[in-house]
Design an enzyme around this catalytic site. Structure first.
Site, PDB file in Angstrom:
ATOM      1  N   TRP A  28       1.334  -1.354   0.065  1.00 28.82           N
ATOM      2  CA  TRP A  28      -0.062   0.038   0.117  1.00 28.82           C
ATOM      3  C   TRP A  28       0.923   0.866  -0.112  1.00 28.82           C
ATOM      4  O   TRP A  28       0.009   2.364   0.069  1.00 28.82           O
ATOM      5  CB  TRP A  28      -0.680  -0.149   1.050  1.00 28.82           C
ATOM      6  CG  TRP A  28      -1.852  -0.816   0.982  1.00 28.82           C
ATOM      7  CD1 TRP A  28      -1.911  -1.832   0.434  1.00 28.82           C
ATOM      8  CD2 TRP A  28      -3.163  -1.351   2.501  1.00 28.82           C
ATOM      9  NE1 TRP A  28      -2.981  -3.111   0.449  1.00 28.82           N
ATOM     10  CE2 TRP A  28      -3.581  -2.265   2.007  1.00 28.82           C
ATOM     11  CE3 TRP A  28      -3.421  -0.886   3.941  1.00 28.82           C
ATOM     12  CZ2 TRP A  28      -4.774  -2.382   2.795  1.00 28.82           C
ATOM     13  CZ3 TRP A  28      -4.514  -0.961   4.029  1.00 28.82           C
ATOM     14  CH2 TRP A  28      -4.824  -2.414   4.158  1.00 28.82           C
ATOM     15  N   HIS A  79      13.263  -1.895  -0.699  1.00 30.92           N
ATOM     16  CA  HIS A  79      11.890  -1.694  -2.368  1.00 30.92           C
ATOM     17  C   HIS A  79      13.136  -0.355  -2.686  1.00 30.92           C
ATOM     18  O   HIS A  79      13.529   0.225  -2.039  1.00 30.92           O
ATOM     19  CB  HIS A  79      10.810  -1.078  -1.160  1.00 30.92           C
ATOM     20  CG  HIS A  79       9.649  -0.717  -2.200  1.00 30.92           C
ATOM     21  ND1 HIS A  79      10.138  -0.152  -3.532  1.00 30.92           N
ATOM     22  CD2 HIS A  79       8.662  -1.490  -3.410  1.00 30.92           C
ATOM     23  CE1 HIS A  79       8.950   0.722  -4.306  1.00 30.92           C
ATOM     24  NE2 HIS A  79       8.400  -1.264  -4.168  1.00 30.92           N
ATOM     25  N   GLU A  81      11.830   2.321  -3.729  1.00 32.99           N
ATOM     26  CA  GLU A  81      11.557   3.651  -3.719  1.00 32.99           C
ATOM     27  C   GLU A  81      12.700   4.288  -2.037  1.00 32.99           C
ATOM     28  O   GLU A  81      13.349   4.988  -1.844  1.00 32.99           O
ATOM     29  CB  GLU A  81      10.426   4.210  -3.069  1.00 32.99           C
ATOM     30  CG  GLU A  81       9.326   3.451  -4.310  1.00 32.99           C
ATOM     31  CD  GLU A  81       7.642   3.795  -4.189  1.00 32.99           C
ATOM     32  OE1 GLU A  81       7.254   3.173  -3.187  1.00 32.99           O
ATOM     33  OE2 GLU A  81       7.122   3.617  -5.548  1.00 32.99           O
ATOM     34  N   GLU A 116      11.992  -5.731  -9.265  1.00 34.70           N
ATOM     35  CA  GLU A 116      10.795  -4.866  -9.335  1.00 34.70           C
ATOM     36  C   GLU A 116      11.484  -3.949 -10.508  1.00 34.70           C
ATOM     37  O   GLU A 116      12.460  -2.910 -10.330  1.00 34.70           O
ATOM     38  CB  GLU A 116      10.049  -3.710  -8.264  1.00 34.70           C
ATOM     39  CG  GLU A 116       8.809  -4.781  -7.605  1.00 34.70           C
ATOM     40  CD  GLU A 116       8.074  -3.740  -6.873  1.00 34.70           C
ATOM     41  OE1 GLU A 116       7.000  -4.456  -6.810  1.00 34.70           O
ATOM     42  OE2 GLU A 116       8.960  -3.233  -6.415  1.00 34.70           O
ATOM     43  N   GLY A 172       4.790   2.037 -10.504  1.00 35.72           N
ATOM     44  CA  GLY A 172       3.304   3.293 -10.678  1.00 35.72           C
ATOM     45  C   GLY A 172       3.897   4.321 -12.042  1.00 35.72           C
ATOM     46  O   GLY A 172       3.360   5.108 -12.722  1.00 35.72           O
ATOM     47  N   SER A 232       3.556  -1.913 -12.723  1.00 35.62           N
ATOM     48  CA  SER A 232       2.265  -1.597 -12.695  1.00 35.62           C
ATOM     49  C   SER A 232       1.044  -2.955 -13.469  1.00 35.62           C
ATOM     50  O   SER A 232       0.926  -3.365 -14.161  1.00 35.62           O
ATOM     51  CB  SER A 232       2.600  -0.920 -14.660  1.00 35.62           C
ATOM     52  OG  SER A 232       3.388   0.364 -14.149  1.00 35.62           O
ATOM     53  N   GLY A 259       1.296  -2.327  -6.007  1.00 37.19           N
ATOM     54  CA  GLY A 259       1.057  -1.143  -5.515  1.00 37.19           C
ATOM     55  C   GLY A 259      -0.071  -0.496  -6.092  1.00 37.19           C
ATOM     56  O   GLY A 259      -1.356  -1.636  -5.060  1.00 37.19           O
ATOM     57  N   GLY A 260      -0.238   0.540  -6.296  1.00 35.58           N
ATOM     58  CA  GLY A 260      -1.072   1.018  -7.051  1.00 35.58           C
ATOM     59  C   GLY A 260      -2.550   0.064  -7.196  1.00 35.58           C
ATOM     60  O   GLY A 260      -3.393   0.718  -6.768  1.00 35.58           O
TER      61      GLY A 260
HETATM   62  P1  13P Z   1       2.990  -0.363  -8.997  1.00 36.29           P
HETATM   63  O1  13P Z   1       1.998  -1.784  -9.497  1.00 36.29           O
HETATM   64  O2  13P Z   1       2.209   0.718  -8.104  1.00 36.29           O
HETATM   65  O3  13P Z   1       3.392  -0.109 -10.176  1.00 36.29           O
HETATM   66  O4  13P Z   1       4.602  -0.690  -7.582  1.00 36.29           O
HETATM   67  C1  13P Z   1       4.839  -1.330  -8.188  1.00 36.29           C
HETATM   68  C2  13P Z   1       5.671  -1.268  -5.809  1.00 36.29           C
HETATM   69  O5  13P Z   1       6.651  -0.576  -6.305  1.00 36.29           O
HETATM   70  C3  13P Z   1       5.305  -2.824  -5.498  1.00 36.29           C
HETATM   71  O6  13P Z   1       6.023  -3.029  -4.649  1.00 36.29           O
END
Ligand code: 13P
Length: 244
Positions: free
Chosen positions: A11, A98, A100, A168, A174, A205, A226-227
């Site tokens: 999330w 991750h 990020e 990833e 995203g 994605s 994610g999203g």
């Molecule tokens: P999205 O599914 O929003 O591209 O994000 C992937 C993600 O970073 C899951 O950890």
């Protein structure tokens, strides 16, 4: 028992009380007792929502994960959360490294390994993330980057029971751009060679419309979403796609 596809919802920094509760209830209530499913769900809400989500998931087979942890069990680390604390609040899993966090918090593979070790010692399953940047892919370095991250991020405490790898590609997170099936096949085969029996997830994605195809590619043992994990119905459609 056949291997269940792992469907992990990250999330990220999204979720206040009302929407988190609503999402957890919707997801938990769509899993019926006494029915077998081809997937296992893990929800990773923000830290402030872990207790609430744990409460809503009680009695269900759905796992709970943190999005990060510190490498020490306790101490003078203002603002940090330890793996023991995650375990204490009901977590079964924790996402580590991750992209990020690697980018925004300058986490290195070496620090990922120390966090993963702490999580293993606390009895958590780690979801260790790897993936190349856009520039690294276009300059032909994707294989090298991913292999290097794997080598340096996986601690000696790792077993097939306590560790999952998530690939990833950063440029696919995203952005609505998913890696091509050929790219996923190629990198997942490369990861398989490095990590043997550890389960390997794809993330970037993933949505209801592409999950079925991705989940049936070789060496794809699940997805990290994610999203689309913020919409309970779409997230469950992604999970259901493992059986189609
Ligand atoms: P999205 O599914 O929003 O591209 O994000 C992937 C993600 O970073 C899951 O950890």
């Amino acid at each position: 028992m056949p291997f269940l596809k792992l469907i992990v919802g990250n999330w990220k920094m999204n979720g206040l009380t009302a929407d988190s509760r609503d999402r957890a209830i919707k997801i938990a209530s769509s899993i019926k007792e006494n029915k077998t499913y081809p997937f296992h769900i893990i929800l990773c809400p923000p830290t402030t929502m872990l207790s609430l989500v744990a409460e809503e998931l009680k009695g269900s087979s759905i796992g709970l994960g943190g999005q990060n942890c510190h490498n020490q069990p306790s101490g003078a680390f203002t603002g940090e959360i330890s793996a023991e604390m995650l375990k204490d609040v009901g977590c079964t899993h924790v996402i580590i490294g991750h992209s990020e966090r690697r980018q925004q918090n300058r986490e290195t593979s070496a620090s990922v390994a120390t966090k993963a070790k702490a999580a293993h010692l606390a009895g958590l399953v780690t979801i260790i993330c790897v993936g190349e940047l856009d520039g690294e892919r276009t300059s032909g370095q994707a294989d090298e980057v991913v292999t290097g991250q794997l080598k340096d991020s996986i601690p000696t405490t790792t077993t097939p029971e306590n560790t999952v790898i998530a690939y990833e590609p950063v440029w696919a997170i995203g952005t609505g751009k998913t890696a091509s099936n050929d790219d996923i096949r190629h990198i997942h085969a490369l990861i398989r060679k490095e990590v043997g029996k550890l389960p390997i997830l794809y993330g970037g994605s993933v949505k209801a419309s592409n999950a079925g195809e991705i989940l049936h590619l070789p060496n794809v043992d699940g997805v990290l979403v994610g999203g689309a994990s913020l919409k309970a119905e779409e997230f469950m459609e992604i999970a259901e796609a493992s059986g189609r």
